[in-house]
Design an enzyme around this catalytic site. Structure first.
Site, mmCIF file in Angstrom:
data_model
loop_
_atom_site.group_PDB
_atom_site.id
_atom_site.type_symbol
_atom_site.label_atom_id
_atom_site.label_comp_id
_atom_site.label_asym_id
_atom_site.label_seq_id
_atom_site.Cartn_x
_atom_site.Cartn_y
_atom_site.Cartn_z
ATOM 1 N N ARG A 262 0.833 -1.207 0.000
ATOM 2 C CA ARG A 262 0.000 0.000 0.000
ATOM 3 C C ARG A 262 0.864 1.251 0.000
ATOM 4 N NH1 ARG A 262 -5.077 -2.028 3.769
ATOM 5 N NH2 ARG A 262 -5.287 -3.988 2.612
ATOM 6 N N ARG A 277 0.881 1.306 10.400
ATOM 7 C CA ARG A 277 0.581 1.655 9.011
ATOM 8 C C ARG A 277 1.862 1.538 8.203
ATOM 9 N NH1 ARG A 277 -3.779 4.215 7.107
ATOM 10 N NH2 ARG A 277 -4.454 4.681 9.218
ATOM 11 N N GLU A 349 -8.354 -0.352 14.106
ATOM 12 C CA GLU A 349 -8.790 -1.395 13.186
ATOM 13 C C GLU A 349 -7.723 -2.488 13.027
ATOM 14 O OE1 GLU A 349 -9.841 0.005 9.264
ATOM 15 O OE2 GLU A 349 -9.679 -2.015 8.437
ATOM 16 N N SER A 352 -11.366 -6.423 8.975
ATOM 17 C CA SER A 352 -12.475 -5.761 8.312
ATOM 18 C C SER A 352 -13.148 -6.772 7.400
ATOM 19 C CB SER A 352 -11.908 -4.616 7.490
ATOM 20 O OG SER A 352 -12.916 -4.008 6.739
ATOM 21 N N ARG A 389 -0.427 -5.438 12.590
ATOM 22 C CA ARG A 389 -1.354 -4.891 13.576
ATOM 23 C C ARG A 389 -1.676 -5.905 14.669
ATOM 24 N NH1 ARG A 389 -5.424 -0.643 10.461
ATOM 25 N NH2 ARG A 389 -3.702 0.603 9.636
#
Length: 423
Positions: A262, A277, A349, A352, A389
């Site tokens: 990403r 992140r 988060e 998801s 995460r």
RNA sequence: GGAGGAUUCGCAUAGCGGCCGAGUGCGCACGCUUGGAAAGCGUGUAUAGGGAAACCUAUCGAGGGUUCAAAUCCCUCAUCCUCCGCCA
């Protein structure tokens, strides 16, 4: 296509309401209705001319002599008309397609309306640990990662730039343990494990809906016209592109393990510390193909499997129902699980799950077949575990005063130890 | 990177300008036959679009071209196979 054009023709208000709820272009609906009519007229004209041409061509073949010469003259004239009508048709069809591709999926009427802040919390599971009562200040995952020799962000930055990291020693072992535990649970739940390509062609990216608003976050290798996927959802969805799946095999469930890439464009200020992140991480993703009428139930199952994972990691979390404006163009509804991160005093988060109904399948041309014929299929995805995460959540929640970390019971067999020690 | 071959209806193949949306075999479905099964026989067996319907149109890897007419001829691209080179 994405939204069924017939549905749109018959229920324009529903599509308008959905676009509005997402904060997206409502006029698109009327533009599409207008051009759709032009398109159908163009098709009708072309087909009529073509029919005439087909008939005439056949008589040319049968005719002889003068008769043939006369027919040929007619046929030639007609051929020009057909060509003109055909290119008109192709042009209008392309315009229609481009407009339809811009529409996002129809919102689930149960999804909360609003922006990022307007999510609805469905439940809280577990209680955040009281570190004051335990008598020490929690360390954050960066510090713990150093003490354990598990995470090296400084060398990551040296070698690969910001938002890069090394997982070393216990960190690397933690990844293997998490992946093995995840795959083992997925197998129990009927998933086929998959290691997919992470370098995909434009049609796979386009079909899954990542070249729209999300395009900014996708790495593209221009020279070879391929993309690095941001999630294995892309290759898993595209796996059955242009296929018709048998009804009795549904639901078809895949658990993909892959690296994810990403760009994180536009997030300069956010989460600059640590590995919350990052540009590259590994993830086990659940993906399901099922009948549209079963999609809501399947979505609940995916969510439950995500919860099972968090429960097994013994981490407090909450489940939120993501609001319309924050859904992503493919999803009709999305549930996020947010884990408690002690040093941030916040839920963040970690997984998801999205119900994409027929949106992706229509763009990827995936259908299923039963006794009544071929029909649209539904696709759903959900994170089983996103490694960095989850490592953050485990280190921070299960730390001891000296910086060692207790390993959740479920992971111990895979890690071969009950505690991560200082190096 | 270079040279050659291939790509047709679930699978295997036939077709090489009009009689081809497309034959055959296998598979599959239904029916007949049978005490039951096998064999045999018969029928059927793609997808999408337009249309109230009859029906029409498109699709023989993809895109373009030639032609009144293309699965069939020409060009470009993709994928697969074989050989050579390079790398591991």
């Amino acid at each position: 296509m994405m939204i069924d054009i017939k549905f749109l023709r018959e229920n324009p208000d529903a599509v308008r309401a959905s676009q509005k709820g997402r904060g997206e272009n409502v006029d698109l609906v009327d533009q599409i209705i207008a051009i759709d009519e032009i398109k159908r007229a163009a098709i009708a004209e072309f087909e009529a001319l073509r029919q005439e041409q087909n008939t005439l061509s056949k008589s040319v073949g049968a005719a002889k002599g003068d008769e043939k010469t006369a027919l040929l003259a007619n046929a030639k004239e007609l051929a020009d008309k057909v060509k003109a009508a055909d290119s008109k048709r192709a042009e209008v069809e392309e315009q229609t397609k481009q407009l339809v591709l811009q529409l996002s999926n129809l919102l689930d009427t149960e999804a909360p309306i609003g922006g990022e802040e307007d999510f609805v919390t469905i439940e809280h599971i577990g209680t955040p640990r009281d570190f004051a009562k335990d008598g020490f200040e929690p360390k954050d995952h960066v510090e713990l990662g150093k003490l354990l020799g598990a995470i090296d962000t400084e060398r990551g930055a040296k070698v690969a730039g910001s938002r890069s990291y090394y997982l070393t020693g216990a960190g690397a072992m933690l990844e293997f343990a998490l992946v093995n535990y995840a795959i083992q649970s997925a197998l129990k739940n009927g998933f086929t494990p998959v290691i997919p390509p992470v370098l995909v062609n434009p049609s796979a990216m386009e079909g899954t809906g990542f070249l729209g608003q999300a395009a900014e976050n996708v790495y593209r290798i221009e020279r070879d016209d391929v993309y690095l996927v941001g999630t294995s959802e892309v290759p898993l969805a595209a796996m059955h592109m242009d296929e018709i799946l048998p009804a009795d095999k549904l639901p078809m469930r895949y658990a993909g393990y892959s690296s994810c890439f990403r760009r994180e464009a536009g997030t300069y200020g956010k989460d600059t510390r640590g590995i919350i992140r990052v540009h590259q991480f590994d993830k086990v993703e659940m993906f399901s193909f099922c009948k549209p009428e079963d999609a809501k139930e399947e979505h609940k199952r995916l969510l439950q499997w995500e919860k099972d994972f968090l429960n097994a990691m013994e981490i407090p979390y909450r489940v939120i129902d993501v609001a319309s404006g924050d859904l992503g163009s493919s999803a009709t509804r999305k549930f996020d699980i947010e884990a408690w991160i002690p040093t941030q005093g916040a839920y963040r988060e970690v997984t998801s799950t999205s119900n994409c109904t027929e949106f992706q399948a229509r763009r990827l041309n995936i259908r299923y077949k039963d006794a009544d014929g071929t029909k649209a299929i539904a696709t759903l995805n959900g994170t089983l575990v996103a490694i960095p995460r989850m490592i953050v959540a485990i280190l921070e929640n299960h730390q001891n005063a000296d910086g060692t970390v207790n390993v959740p019971a479920a992971l111990q067999p895979f890690l071969g130890k009950a505690k991560l020690e200082l190096v």
